[in-house]
Write a protein that holds these residues in place. Structure first.
Motif, short mmCIF file in Angstrom:
data_model
loop_
_atom_site.label_atom_id
_atom_site.label_comp_id
_atom_site.label_asym_id
_atom_site.label_seq_id
_atom_site.Cartn_x
_atom_site.Cartn_y
_atom_site.Cartn_z
N ASP A 180 0.94 -1.20 0.08
CA ASP A 180 0.06 -0.08 -0.04
C ASP A 180 0.87 1.08 0.11
N SER A 181 0.92 2.15 -1.01
CA SER A 181 1.92 3.16 -1.34
C SER A 181 1.47 4.32 -0.27
N SER A 182 0.23 4.50 -0.05
CA SER A 182 -0.11 5.52 0.96
C SER A 182 0.38 5.27 2.44
N GLU A 183 0.31 3.92 2.64
CA GLU A 183 0.71 3.41 3.97
C GLU A 183 2.59 3.71 4.24
N LEU A 184 2.98 3.19 3.07
CA LEU A 184 4.66 3.63 2.89
C LEU A 184 4.84 5.11 3.02
N ASP A 185 4.20 5.81 2.50
CA ASP A 185 4.37 7.25 2.74
C ASP A 185 3.93 7.82 4.29
N LYS A 186 3.07 7.13 4.82
CA LYS A 186 2.88 7.52 6.30
C LYS A 186 4.04 7.20 7.01
N ALA A 187 4.59 6.22 6.85
CA ALA A 187 6.01 5.70 7.61
C ALA A 187 7.27 6.29 7.05
N THR A 188 7.05 7.28 6.11
CA THR A 188 8.49 7.94 5.54
C THR A 188 8.52 9.60 6.18
#
Length: 242
Positions: A180-188
């Motif tokens: 999930d790319s949006s979840e990756l962004d939230k953790a970056t």
């Protein structure tokens, strides 16, 4: 010129060059010499035995360390006590954060700038707080999980896929869904080294521009930087978990 006139002229020059004291303080002794910060350097504009009123010292740190606190001190007259004192206490030298290599780094503790004895704390819950002790340390992933340049992600020690995430103004710990790319962004988080204070970094949410990890009332959250106090609360440094 007669000798007595030469001597008189020299005495006038010495008097003009003497430090200016407030009325009634000419007989007051100066400030005692200040120490040199551990891992640091000191330069002073006075003799090693005593600092005259108005004398100044500069402090700095050796390579690999940064100064926290006052870099310049001056010997002044305390108007209440009518006695010499320094206008502030000299700073102290703290080790810089270890250099990040590509991939997984750590485990580290994330210290706040103020208070420096507090660290970002997580346990088995989803809460992220600031405390004087810690339960789990962090691994710093460089670059962050979404692969963007100059970013990091914070993985929780002892968990393969548990990371600090940010959504809106909330900062929490949660398992990662790597597809999930949006979840990756939230953790970056975009790392800004030395943005406000030497040796300390700030972490801007990749998913929410201009919002940084910050601690308020001992709770970790996302916020815009609006004041000098916010700059303090948004500055962090990592050290090895010993």
């Amino acid at each position: 010129m007669p000798v007595h006139l030469i001597i008189y002229s020299l005495l006038i020059c010495v008097a003009l060059a003497a430090p200016r004291y407030p009325p009634g303080t000419r007989t007051v002794a100066g400030c005692p010499p200040q120490g040199t910060p551990k891992f640091g350097h000191k330069w002073c504009l006075f003799d090693t035995h005593q600092a005259e009123v108005g004398s100044i010292c500069w402090f700095s740190c050796r390579e690999g360390f940064h100064l926290k606190g006052t870099a310049i001190t001056e010997c002044i007259i305390d108007p209440i006590r009518n006695a010499p004192r320094y206008n502030s206490t000299f700073g102290h030298c703290l080790p810089d954060a270890p250099m990040l290599r590509q991939g997984k780094n750590g485990p580290f503790l994330l210290h706040s700038y103020d208070p420096s004895s507090f660290v970002i704390h997580v346990d088995s819950s989803t809460e992220v707080t600031l405390k004087s002790y810690y339960y789990l340390a962090f691994y710093v992933q460089s670059p962050g999980l979404n692969g963007a340049k100059d970013t990091v992600s914070f993985g929780v020690q002892g968990y393969d896929s548990r990371y600090i995430k940010a959504n809106d103004t909330d900062v929490y710990v949660e398992d990662m869904m790597f597809d999930d790319s949006s979840e990756l962004d939230k953790a970056t988080f975009r790392i800004r080294k030395g943005q406000f204070y030497e040796g300390y970094s700030t972490f801007e949410s990749y998913a929410k521009k201009d919002h940084f990890i910050i601690h308020k009332s001992r709770k970790i959250q996302l916020s815009k930087i609006k004041s000098e106090e916010d700059r303090l609360l948004a500055s962090f440094i990592w050290s090895p978990d010993l």
